[in-house]
Write a protein that holds these residues in place. Structure first.
Motif, short mmCIF file in Angstrom:
data_model
loop_
_atom_site.label_atom_id
_atom_site.label_comp_id
_atom_site.label_asym_id
_atom_site.label_seq_id
_atom_site.Cartn_x
_atom_site.Cartn_y
_atom_site.Cartn_z
N ILE A 22 -7.37 -4.24 -2.98
CA ILE A 22 -7.47 -2.91 -2.35
C ILE A 22 -7.33 -1.81 -3.39
N ALA A 23 -6.59 -2.08 -4.48
CA ALA A 23 -6.51 -1.09 -5.56
C ALA A 23 -7.86 -0.91 -6.24
N ASP A 40 -10.19 0.95 -3.84
CA ASP A 40 -9.86 2.39 -3.83
C ASP A 40 -10.42 3.08 -5.07
N PRO A 96 -2.99 2.72 4.52
CA PRO A 96 -2.73 1.40 5.09
C PRO A 96 -4.03 0.64 5.31
N PRO A 97 -4.10 -0.61 4.90
CA PRO A 97 -5.35 -1.37 5.04
C PRO A 97 -5.62 -1.72 6.50
N ALA A 108 -3.61 -7.14 -2.69
CA ALA A 108 -3.15 -5.84 -3.17
C ALA A 108 -3.97 -5.38 -4.37
N ARG A 158 -3.97 1.17 -9.82
CA ARG A 158 -3.65 2.43 -9.13
C ARG A 158 -3.33 3.54 -10.13
N LEU A 189 -1.39 4.20 -1.27
CA LEU A 189 -2.72 3.94 -0.75
C LEU A 189 -2.70 3.98 0.77
N ALA A 217 0.83 -1.20 0.00
CA ALA A 217 0.00 0.00 0.00
C ALA A 217 0.87 1.25 0.00
N HIS A 218 1.97 1.22 0.73
CA HIS A 218 2.88 2.37 0.76
C HIS A 218 3.44 2.65 -0.63
#
Length: 453
Positions: free
Chosen positions: A49-50, A53, A16-17, A46, A365, A14, A9-10
């Protein structure tokens, strides 16, 4: 595993989850000295979460991510279950690990031209026994150098510390896991997706081969992207094509041909995302280096893969997952873990698969950033840097084995691939309201026309 995901995420810029946003399910692990099941689940998360987002950016709604660790591990091996036909062997008959007079070396001979180099250096061999006798007369380092300098693929087995002290190890280990840049441009595009198909209308030009890049573009296709894979005339991947062409159309172009170059340039201008896995200088030698690609398409989301990293003396070296495992100490550590007399690789080609899902996450992303600002972007990843990420997690103690696969793990509907009917494993990733599904069955390379739909 959230800490591992936080590293990614870094690099993707993004948040932090949290435990509420990302949940991992099922127990057990693949047998390995390393946390292979964990990096399988985390790299797939990963991409999740992208996507989450992107959806929140476009709809204002929060979407949670769920990852099944067991199914993730299975997908890192193979997702395809043929019915009434067999996938051709993955490995060439003489590919594999060989003992030299002072250690071990791996020869990668799957591509005919790579096998030809090995036989030119070592002498003809119709079977492993003959090749083993010929390899035994060499030192590992001398043979690695001879094959690589002749244009082939080989890797001496090194220990983790040896790799950390090696000039290439020092270089790649200093690189970020995902190296990203953005480029200001006036290329803002409207979101053409929807919560069910967030990448609908996104054009992905796929210039990748076995195995990380095709894994990335398969995931993008599963969220609705139009993926057009381009291969040169004559190239084939019989052992993995049915596995990785899911959701894609596959065409051929000869980039040494004036007419085909014009087609390629038109495709590139109209693409949103380019994913490529050639060696670092390959597109540049064809006249399509970083600057030329950016001139053709200023808003391009450019995601690329290299085997041994983007800096250091080996940045242009040919490489594959199995070779990188030998170089970086992973196979050596596996041998120590099992107290074996020969190299012990990971139970799956985890560097390829993990890097592929991280590439997909970087592409998604990049799309979010372009939707917000019009900026183009570039992301660079490598198998060797993913190897460092895996090794950093440390060796693991014995865990419960994964529960055996059952018919309940398979999708309900058969897939009519170009080779025959098959079933797929259920996807290991769930983003709320956004199912992974593919609009096209697996197809043969070169079976489509090089045009956007």
């Amino acid at each position: 595993m959230l800490n591992m995901l936080g590293t990614i995420a870094h690099d993707l810029a993004l948040a932090p989850p949290t435990e509420d946003a990302v949940r991992f399910s099922t127990a057990g692990a693949l047998p390995s000295a390393f946390a292979v099941t964990e990096i399988a689940a985390v790299s797939i998360a990963a991409a999740g979460i992208a996507i989450a987002d992107l959806l929140e950016q476009q709809t204002g709604e929060h979407h949670s991510v769920q990852v099944d660790r067991r199914l993730s591990a299975f997908w890192f091996a193979s997702s395809l279950r043929p019915r009434g036909w067999q996938v051709p062997p993955l490995w060439d008959p003489i590919a594999g690990d060989y003992q030299t007079r002072d250690g071990w070396i791996r020869l990668h001979t799957n591509a005919p031209h790579h096998r030809a180099v090995a036989e030119r250096v070592l002498g003809p061999a119709s079977d492993r026994e003959t090749m083993a006798r010929q390899v035994l007369g060499w030192s590992a380092g001398e043979l690695e150098d001879a094959i690589v300098e002749s244009g082939g693929c080989a890797a001496q087995m090194r220990g983790c510390q040896d790799w950390s002290n090696h000039p290439q190890g020092l270089a790649v280990n200093a690189e970020p896991l995902i190296h990203r840049q953005t480029f200001a441009s006036d290329s803002r595009r409207l979101w053409t997706g929807n919560p069910g198909r967030p990448l609908a209308g996104v054009r992905v030009l796929d210039l990748t081969r076995i195995l990380a890049g095709p894994t990335a573009t398969r995931l993008l296709a599963g969220f609705g992207a139009e993926v057009l894979r381009i291969d040169p005339p004559g190239w084939d991947e019989p052992g993995v094509a049915a596995e990785v062409t899911l959701g894609k159309r596959c065409a051929r172009l000869d980039l040494h041909s004036t007419a085909d170059r014009a087609v390629f340039e038109r495709l590139l201008r109209e693409a949103d995302i380019l994913v490529h896995g050639y060696r670092a200088d390959a597109l540049e030698r064809l006249g399509y280096g970083d600057e030329q690609r950016r001139q053709l398409n200023p808003g391009l989301i450019d995601v690329s893969l290299n085997a041994y990293g983007w800096s250091g003396p080996w940045r242009l070296r040919r490489g594959f997952d199995s070779l990188v495992q030998m170089s970086t100490g992973i196979a050596h550590e596996g041998m120590r873990w099992q107290q074996a007399s020969r190299p012990v690789p990971l139970p799956v080609q985890a560097l390829d698969h993990a890097t592929g899902y991280l590439m997909a996450a970087a592409a998604i992303r990049g799309l979010s950033e372009r939707l917000a600002s019009g900026a183009g972007s570039q992301a660079r990843l490598s198998l060797a840097r993913t190897a460092k990420w895996l090794v950093e997690q440390g060796t693991v103690s014995a865990d419960l084995p994964l529960a055996a696969e059952t018919v309940d793990d398979l999708d309900a509907w058969p897939e009519q691939t170009a080779w025959g009917p098959a079933r797929r494993l259920k996807p290991p990733l769930r983003v709320t309201g956004t199912p992974l599904k593919w609009d096209w069955p697996a197809s043969g390379l070169g079976s489509a026309t090089a045009v956007w739909l």
